[in-house]
Design a protein around this motif. Sequence first.
Motif, mmCIF file in Angstrom:
data_model
loop_
_atom_site.group_PDB
_atom_site.id
_atom_site.type_symbol
_atom_site.label_atom_id
_atom_site.label_comp_id
_atom_site.label_asym_id
_atom_site.label_seq_id
_atom_site.Cartn_x
_atom_site.Cartn_y
_atom_site.Cartn_z
ATOM 1 N N VAL A 87 0.267 1.182 -2.786
ATOM 2 C CA VAL A 87 -0.482 0.281 -1.906
ATOM 3 C C VAL A 87 0.451 -0.485 -0.986
ATOM 4 O O VAL A 87 0.079 -0.825 0.158
ATOM 5 C CB VAL A 87 -1.391 -0.676 -2.708
ATOM 6 C CG1 VAL A 87 -2.449 0.114 -3.477
ATOM 7 C CG2 VAL A 87 -0.604 -1.563 -3.647
ATOM 8 N N GLU A 88 1.675 -0.733 -1.433
ATOM 9 C CA GLU A 88 2.644 -1.411 -0.568
ATOM 10 C C GLU A 88 3.015 -0.531 0.628
ATOM 11 O O GLU A 88 3.018 -0.995 1.783
ATOM 12 C CB GLU A 88 3.904 -1.749 -1.372
ATOM 13 C CG GLU A 88 5.013 -2.377 -0.543
ATOM 14 C CD GLU A 88 6.320 -2.512 -1.312
ATOM 15 O OE1 GLU A 88 7.114 -3.391 -0.954
ATOM 16 O OE2 GLU A 88 6.547 -1.723 -2.261
ATOM 17 N N SER B 99 -0.009 -0.289 2.934
ATOM 18 C CA SER B 99 -0.237 -1.533 3.653
ATOM 19 C C SER B 99 0.786 -1.720 4.767
ATOM 20 O O SER B 99 0.441 -2.116 5.887
ATOM 21 C CB SER B 99 -0.180 -2.710 2.669
ATOM 22 O OG SER B 99 -0.451 -3.932 3.321
ATOM 23 N N ASP B 100 2.047 -1.416 4.474
ATOM 24 C CA ASP B 100 3.099 -1.546 5.483
ATOM 25 C C ASP B 100 2.856 -0.614 6.670
ATOM 26 O O ASP B 100 3.245 -0.924 7.803
ATOM 27 C CB ASP B 100 4.470 -1.239 4.870
ATOM 28 C CG ASP B 100 4.937 -2.331 3.927
ATOM 29 O OD1 ASP B 100 4.336 -3.426 3.937
ATOM 30 O OD2 ASP B 100 5.898 -2.094 3.169
ATOM 31 N N THR C 73 -6.424 0.871 1.998
ATOM 32 C CA THR C 73 -6.235 1.218 0.592
ATOM 33 C C THR C 73 -7.520 0.999 -0.189
ATOM 34 O O THR C 73 -8.234 0.024 0.006
ATOM 35 C CB THR C 73 -5.123 0.365 -0.044
ATOM 36 O OG1 THR C 73 -5.418 -1.028 0.172
ATOM 37 C CG2 THR C 73 -3.770 0.692 0.579
ATOM 38 N N THR D 4 0.516 -9.197 -6.529
ATOM 39 C CA THR D 4 1.152 -8.451 -5.446
ATOM 40 C C THR D 4 0.459 -7.123 -5.185
ATOM 41 O O THR D 4 0.471 -6.632 -4.056
ATOM 42 C CB THR D 4 2.639 -8.194 -5.764
ATOM 43 O OG1 THR D 4 2.740 -7.612 -7.078
ATOM 44 C CG2 THR D 4 3.432 -9.479 -5.725
ATOM 45 N N GLU E 114 -3.273 -8.016 -3.622
ATOM 46 C CA GLU E 114 -3.201 -8.525 -2.256
ATOM 47 C C GLU E 114 -3.031 -7.412 -1.233
ATOM 48 O O GLU E 114 -3.255 -7.636 -0.033
ATOM 49 C CB GLU E 114 -2.054 -9.528 -2.137
ATOM 50 C CG GLU E 114 -2.335 -10.845 -2.866
ATOM 51 C CD GLU E 114 -1.108 -11.715 -3.025
ATOM 52 O OE1 GLU E 114 -0.003 -11.260 -2.605
ATOM 53 O OE2 GLU E 114 -1.227 -12.823 -3.572
ATOM 54 N N SER E 115 -2.648 -6.211 -1.677
ATOM 55 C CA SER E 115 -2.500 -5.072 -0.770
ATOM 56 C C SER E 115 -3.688 -4.119 -0.841
ATOM 57 O O SER E 115 -3.644 -3.044 -0.249
ATOM 58 C CB SER E 115 -1.212 -4.297 -1.109
ATOM 59 O OG SER E 115 -0.069 -5.089 -0.846
ATOM 60 N N ASP F 71 -7.424 -3.155 0.112
ATOM 61 C CA ASP F 71 -8.497 -3.448 1.062
ATOM 62 C C ASP F 71 -9.871 -3.344 0.413
ATOM 63 O O ASP F 71 -10.752 -4.170 0.665
ATOM 64 C CB ASP F 71 -8.415 -2.498 2.257
ATOM 65 C CG ASP F 71 -7.146 -2.699 3.062
ATOM 66 O OD1 ASP F 71 -6.936 -3.830 3.532
ATOM 67 O OD2 ASP F 71 -6.361 -1.740 3.206
#
Length: 319
Positions: A163-164, A167-168, A173, A186, A189-190, A192
């Motif tokens: 997911v990181e 997201s980047d 996601t 953490t 928060e990534s 959706d």
Amino acid sequence: MSTDAEGDDVVSSGGRVTVVGSYNAGFVIDVDEIPVPGETVLGSDFAEGPGGKGSNQAIGVARLGANASFVGCVGDDHYGDEAFDLWAREDVDVEAVERIDDVATGAGFVIVDENGENAIAVAPGANAELHADHVADAHEQIRNADVVLCQLEIGDEAVGRAVELASDAGVPTVLNPAPARELPATILESVDYLTPNVTEARLLAGHEPDADVPNETVGHELLELGVGCVVMTVGEDGALIITEDDLERIPAPVVDVVDTTGAGDAFNAGFAVALTAGLDVTAATRFGCRTGAHCVTAREVIPGLPTREDLEGIPRPDR
């Protein structure tokens, strides 16, 4: 990419979904009633076949006409061979699947009662070997996707990296939190779109699985943990879309239930494919409810994952 005039179906997609998750060999026993702890019951039938939430969802995506890439691990055993044969037949890209020496392929054991309800136990096997570095090696599949879809039959490290990276890269996601467990902020928060069932939602929010808490309250508690939107599946009642400002109820099509195993996988595949086609969350949820409804009309998961043609027999739910 387009939708029909009513906006609840996907006419064409061609989008890309990268699924980061598990493969399990599946073993299913049919019983009259699911046993309680310490009880032994005689089953009426037994079946063996492929499973794992990640693989199921990747196959579901491919059958619906999108491009499916799978990121995962299997053992160097005959169950792993069967997995690669299956993915080849289903047109799933497995460039990012790794075979792990001296580790068994994951396994799932399902008990299904006469009403189609089920109880499931999973032994992770090679799925536990899917680490952040392996997911990072699949960065091209993740960055080039239109949607990245994950579940929780793999470790936090792998989910978090997936997911990181998505997201980047600005890739939406979807996290199907099954089986549910506490997750780091953490990760959430990534995310959706979080797609739990009612039990998973309660567990993830810190409640007992049967806690007498309204679904809307649980959904808002999950939003407070950092996710963008909660799409909670509620069985035969369809799904709830919960955002900070709105609550929307999406009914499920009425079908004859044979086996509920895999309904969540079918829902998530349909939901993700609809998002790649540019549908909003309401239309994507309607489509997911139809794909989930088809799945429960068949015995076992893989036969229940629909093609577009299969969905012609599933009614659109009333608005």
